[in-house]
Design a protein around this motif. Structure first.
Motif, mmCIF file in Angstrom:
data_model
loop_
_atom_site.group_PDB
_atom_site.id
_atom_site.type_symbol
_atom_site.label_atom_id
_atom_site.label_comp_id
_atom_site.label_asym_id
_atom_site.label_seq_id
_atom_site.Cartn_x
_atom_site.Cartn_y
_atom_site.Cartn_z
ATOM 1 N N GLU A 47 0.845 -1.181 -0.036
ATOM 2 C CA GLU A 47 -0.137 0.023 -0.026
ATOM 3 C C GLU A 47 0.911 1.312 0.055
ATOM 4 O O GLU A 47 0.391 2.161 -0.565
ATOM 5 N N VAL A 48 2.066 1.325 0.529
ATOM 6 C CA VAL A 48 2.894 2.232 0.868
ATOM 7 C C VAL A 48 3.426 2.565 -0.647
ATOM 8 O O VAL A 48 3.547 3.644 -1.131
ATOM 9 N N LEU A 233 7.746 5.587 9.703
ATOM 10 C CA LEU A 233 6.644 5.967 8.742
ATOM 11 C C LEU A 233 7.151 5.856 7.202
ATOM 12 O O LEU A 233 6.539 6.463 6.287
ATOM 13 N N ALA A 234 8.463 5.158 7.027
ATOM 14 C CA ALA A 234 8.841 4.872 5.806
ATOM 15 C C ALA A 234 8.833 5.814 4.730
ATOM 16 O O ALA A 234 8.795 5.460 3.362
ATOM 17 N N ALA A 266 5.800 11.682 -4.072
ATOM 18 C CA ALA A 266 5.952 10.161 -3.384
ATOM 19 C C ALA A 266 6.110 10.204 -1.949
ATOM 20 O O ALA A 266 5.799 9.041 -1.304
ATOM 21 N N MET A 267 7.140 10.997 -1.395
ATOM 22 C CA MET A 267 7.411 10.798 0.076
ATOM 23 C C MET A 267 6.170 11.194 1.146
ATOM 24 O O MET A 267 5.924 10.676 1.846
ATOM 25 N N THR A 268 5.460 12.201 0.264
ATOM 26 C CA THR A 268 4.254 12.505 0.990
ATOM 27 C C THR A 268 3.265 11.399 1.334
ATOM 28 O O THR A 268 2.721 11.131 2.295
ATOM 29 N N ALA A 269 3.145 11.063 -0.093
ATOM 30 C CA ALA A 269 2.091 9.790 -0.256
ATOM 31 C C ALA A 269 2.333 8.544 0.860
ATOM 32 O O ALA A 269 1.574 7.864 1.205
ATOM 33 N N LEU A 272 1.997 9.274 4.420
ATOM 34 C CA LEU A 272 0.460 9.356 4.716
ATOM 35 C C LEU A 272 -0.025 7.880 4.615
ATOM 36 O O LEU A 272 -0.921 7.446 5.710
ATOM 37 N N ALA A 273 0.335 6.967 3.642
ATOM 38 C CA ALA A 273 -0.177 5.840 3.738
ATOM 39 C C ALA A 273 0.280 4.916 5.065
ATOM 40 O O ALA A 273 -0.188 4.164 5.509
#
Length: 376
Positions: A47-48, A233-234, A266-269, A272-273
């Motif tokens: 999902e991430v 948080l990857a 990409a890092m923000t998403a 968040l995931a």
């Protein structure tokens, strides 16, 4: 050159050639990875990865503008809102670097005529921020609140504002302060408290909400809360959380935010995931705790020095000299394990150690085999 004089290979800047879940390839050899702070194993979560790819498809690889001018995305604000809500604060603000978040926030909040008092083992970013601020700086002994009180009794009345800085889970020691008692002290003396909980996010507490949850303290009693996006948080970057007034000040005054591009899509998403998975899959945190305690107890039973570590997240094996630390690291490589070495000046001169960053995804066999390898 120093490594050669000690008869060991340089332990730094080793190329990570590939990675597959818990394994990493270095110099052509697959090793069980204990060197990354991927505490919840989310950096490989489908999902991430999918969220990061979708964000690139929608916005490209980067936003080449500051948040203030034209670089704000809805996902930036969504992540900040969800971070604040999860950790128990009114609002939060993201930075492209956790190091910069600390440096810039401290240098924005205090200045000449103020005092910064920090634990002797706080992260370099806190020390750099304090130095750049122009404030007076004093240090108290690690987790020694009597040492802190003595400093406050001698100095508090001479300064306009006093900022106390600690870590939630210390990255070299693996221990925590008595946060409840510290908050009583800061309130008694009228100080601000900043907690760098980079290693506590996703790790400490039943649901991974950090040191406040772990110690049973109302998070709102922390004036400035710092967390990272690059461990549990990857993703990459850091954030500051606190009341609405603090965040508003930083949005318009903190140089690392005002004069920097925004966090890439990409890092923000990905962050968040990861945060949403942390909230929905609480069993990951419990699995991490179980793995940590298994490895921690095994190492202690074998007589290894783990210092003051509480055995959550990172477990240090204190070796002593730089030479002996390097030689133990080489033996671990030879047996198929990749820990993280830390030596002076990261720790005191004869307190070199190997750090083992435990993941919820490590298997029982990997943990037991690693502890056994340390004994050989």
């Amino acid at each position: 050159m120093l490594a050669q004089s000690w008869g060991i290979e340089n332990p730094f800047f080793k190329i990570q050639e590939s990675r597959s879940k818990r394994l990493v390839t270095i110099e052509g050899r697959q090793l069980v990875n204990f060197g990354w702070c991927d505490y919840l194993g989310l950096s490989n979560h489908p999902e991430v990865l999918s969220a990061a790819r979708s964000a690139i498809d929608a916005f490209g690889s980067c936003i080449s503008a500051s948040r203030m001018i034209s670089g704000s995305l809805d996902m930036h604000q969504q992540l900040e809102a969800e971070l604040a809500e999860f950790f128990g604060f009114e609002n939060s603000l993201m930075f492209v670097s956790g190091h910069a978040a600390n440096v810039s926030t401290i240098a924005t909040l205090v200045s000449k005529g103020d005092l910064v008092i920090h634990d002797e083992f706080v992260h370099n970013s806190a020390i750099v921020g304090a130095r750049l601020s122009g404030a007076e700086i004093k240090t108290f002994k690690h987790n020694n609140l009597e040492s802190l009180v003595r400093l406050l009794l001698r100095n508090r009345d001479s300064f306009r504002n006093v900022l106390i800085i600690i870590e939630g889970l210390y990255s070299t020691e693996g221990d925590c302060v008595d946060l409840s008692s510290l908050i009583e002290i800061k309130e008694k003396f009228g100080c601000w408290l900043m907690v760098d909980d980079a290693h506590g996010v996703g790790v400490l507490g039943e649901s991974g909400r950090g040191v406040a949850e772990y110690t049973g303290v109302d998070a709102r009693k922390i004036d400035v809360f710092m967390g990272t996006l690059s461990k549990s948080l990857a993703s990459c970057g850091g954030f500051i959380a606190g009341n609405a007034e603090l965040i508003e000040i930083l949005k318009y005054s903190s140089p690392a935010f005002v004069y920097s591009v925004s966090l890439p899509p990409a890092m923000t998403a990905a962050a968040l995931a990861s945060l949403r998975i942390l909230k929905s899959e609480r069993e990951r945190v419990q699995r991490l705790h179980d793995n940590c305690q298994l490895f921690f107890r095994d190492c202690r039973a074998r007589g290894f020095d783990t210092g003051t570590s509480i055995g959550v997240g990172m477990v240090p094996i204190i070796v002593g000299s730089v030479k002996n630390t390097g030689k133990l690291l080489e033996r671990m490589y030879e047996q198929g394990f990749n820990p993280s070495p830390i030596i002076y000046p990261g720790v005191r001169i004869n307190a070199g150690r190997l750090r083992f960053f435990i993941s919820s995804e490590h298997s029982v066999d990997e943990l037991q085999s690693c502890a056994e390898a340390l004994s050989r």
